[in-house]
Design a protein around this motif. Structure first.
Motif, PDB file in Angstrom:
ATOM      1  N   ALA A 121       0.834  -1.204   0.000  1.00  0.00           N
ATOM      2  CA  ALA A 121       0.000   0.000   0.000  1.00  0.00           C
ATOM      3  C   ALA A 121       0.869   1.254   0.000  1.00  0.00           C
ATOM      4  N   VAL A 122       2.000   1.224   0.702  1.00  0.00           N
ATOM      5  CA  VAL A 122       2.896   2.385   0.740  1.00  0.00           C
ATOM      6  C   VAL A 122       3.578   2.586  -0.609  1.00  0.00           C
ATOM      7  N   SER A 123       4.034   1.501  -1.236  1.00  0.00           N
ATOM      8  CA  SER A 123       4.647   1.655  -2.560  1.00  0.00           C
ATOM      9  C   SER A 123       3.608   2.132  -3.579  1.00  0.00           C
ATOM     10  N   ALA A 124       2.347   1.685  -3.426  1.00  0.00           N
ATOM     11  CA  ALA A 124       1.282   2.195  -4.291  1.00  0.00           C
ATOM     12  C   ALA A 124       1.085   3.684  -4.066  1.00  0.00           C
ATOM     13  N   TYR A 125       1.125   4.107  -2.802  1.00  0.00           N
ATOM     14  CA  TYR A 125       0.982   5.540  -2.481  1.00  0.00           C
ATOM     15  C   TYR A 125       2.122   6.332  -3.110  1.00  0.00           C
ATOM     16  N   ALA A 126       3.354   5.864  -2.905  1.00  0.00           N
ATOM     17  CA  ALA A 126       4.510   6.591  -3.435  1.00  0.00           C
ATOM     18  C   ALA A 126       4.463   6.664  -4.955  1.00  0.00           C
TER      19      ALA A 126
ATOM     20  N   PRO B  47       0.950  14.978   0.917  1.00  0.00           N
ATOM     21  CA  PRO B  47      -0.121  14.511   1.785  1.00  0.00           C
ATOM     22  C   PRO B  47      -1.374  14.175   0.981  1.00  0.00           C
ATOM     23  N   GLY B  48      -2.064  13.124   1.401  1.00  0.00           N
ATOM     24  CA  GLY B  48      -3.285  12.753   0.706  1.00  0.00           C
ATOM     25  C   GLY B  48      -3.709  11.341   1.024  1.00  0.00           C
ATOM     26  N   ALA B  49      -4.423  10.736   0.086  1.00  0.00           N
ATOM     27  CA  ALA B  49      -4.950   9.392   0.261  1.00  0.00           C
ATOM     28  C   ALA B  49      -4.938   8.690  -1.083  1.00  0.00           C
ATOM     29  N   VAL B  50      -4.694   7.391  -1.046  1.00  0.00           N
ATOM     30  CA  VAL B  50      -4.701   6.555  -2.250  1.00  0.00           C
ATOM     31  C   VAL B  50      -5.567   5.340  -1.978  1.00  0.00           C
ATOM     32  N   VAL B  51      -6.452   5.040  -2.904  1.00  0.00           N
ATOM     33  CA  VAL B  51      -7.225   3.810  -2.874  1.00  0.00           C
ATOM     34  C   VAL B  51      -6.612   2.860  -3.894  1.00  0.00           C
ATOM     35  N   ALA B  52      -6.129   1.728  -3.429  1.00  0.00           N
ATOM     36  CA  ALA B  52      -5.529   0.716  -4.297  1.00  0.00           C
ATOM     37  C   ALA B  52      -6.478  -0.469  -4.378  1.00  0.00           C
TER      38      ALA B  52
END
Length: 342
Positions: free
Chosen positions: A123-128, A135-140
């Protein structure tokens, strides 16, 4: 993909401190990049065999068995030489990563001379990959679903609990909901969809055999997710299918709200194969995000989880990593020698 750096285009060989290894490990196998900071990295090598899990979680020995030949292949069979930094993005790291944390830094040091290892939840690598260090949010979302957010001081995650307990709105959830609607139509119950029933019978055969086909499968989540594209295909003409995707969008937005910073001007992005469904899912999702996160700006993902691992590797090698560290989500280990770390 280009790794952050000073942009120099040197031809005198890679300096160990600037060489990196980036890995994305998940249910579909491994993707690997070996490169140098500041220079464009070649396309990834891909292995379709996923890493096994055992009593202590992800099997570090099997991980190295899969990884080493790929790294050697990436340099044309020549000696690999020392690699300064390795970033390992792995699905399941947060809950199944004990053995990787214990064994992998030393194994990478022995095999490739790695001095700095970052173990990163997928999830962190998807965010990066999607947002970088903003700052924000990512839905994977793929077979499963997880949302992750940061204010750059810490991480927050929501869902990602697997297809039996959560992953609400993910591919398996959509597929299961579509098959439930098909079975309702088969039974003559309210809420059924004749269109989804026809699709289910085309894909799986007679509905009476579906439980026996599905329940014993160890890859049950993937089988359920395989029906999600049929739900999307039916959605433009079938209100039940369209309703399933609207419900999926609500679940995704709820997870995004749970992790998104409540102040400032955060960005929100989505990433993962599920979003290849296009409009039938993205239109209601955009509506839900606009309603629930009016202070956030929806942006396109810049890259995928492997791009994220490469980005983290470049920042880490340059001493410029600003994403927050975390014992579970993003931990950095310095290796003293070929095998000892602290």
């Amino acid at each position: 993909m280009t790794v952050p750096g000073d942009g120099s285009d040197r031809s005198d060989g890679a300096d160990c401190a600037r060489r990196f290894l980036a890995v994305d490990s998940g249910g579909s196998g491994l993707r690997v990049v070996v490169g140098e900071v500041g220079r464009r990295a070649s396309g990834p090598l891909v292995s379709g065999e996923p890493v096994r899990t055992g009593a202590r979680g992800i099997d570090a020995g099997h991980f190295m068995e899969r990884l080493v030949p790929m790294v050697r292949s990436s340099v044309g069979g020549a000696g690999v030489g020392d690699i300064g930094t390795a970033v390992i993005g792995a699905a399941g790291l947060a809950t199944l990563g004990d053995e990787l944390r214990d064994a992998l830094p030393g194994a990478l040091a022995r095999e490739f001379g790695v001095r700095t290892v970052a173990l990163v939840a997928d999830a962190v690598s998807a965010y990066a990959g999607a947002l970088g260090a903003r700052p924000g949010a990512v839905v994977a979302a793929g077979t499963g679903l997880i949302a992750i957010g940061t204010d750059l001081a810490g991480w927050r995650r929501a869902d990602g609990w697997g297809h039996l307990l959560g992953d609400c709105g993910g591919g398996a959830w959509i597929g299961r909901s579509g098959l439930e609607a098909a079975l309702r139509a088969y039974d003559g119950r309210d809420g059924g969809s004749g269109a989804l029933l026809r699709c289910a019978e085309e894909q799986f055969g007679a509905m009476t055999g579906l439980p026996g086909t599905l329940y014993p499968r160890p890859d049950r989540a993937a089988v359920l997710a395989s029906f999600a594209p049929r739900v999307a295909a039916c959605a433009p003409d079938d209100p039940v299918a369209a309703g399933i995707l609207r419900a999926a969008a609500r679940h995704m937005a709820e997870s995004a709200v749970a992790v998104c910073p409540a102040t400032g001007e955060p960005q929100v992005a989505v990433t993962g194969g599920l979003f290849k469904m296009g409009g039938p899912l993205l239109v209601p999702l955009d509506e839900e995000l606009a309603k629930r996160l009016p202070h956030a700006r929806r942006v396109a993902a810049e890259g995928d989880p492997l791009d994220g691992a490469v980005r983290i590797a470049g920042d880490l090698a340059m001493g410029a990593l600003t994403l927050p560290g975390d014992d579970v989500m993003l931990s950095v280990v310095t290796v003293k020698g070929r095998g000892d770390h602290f």
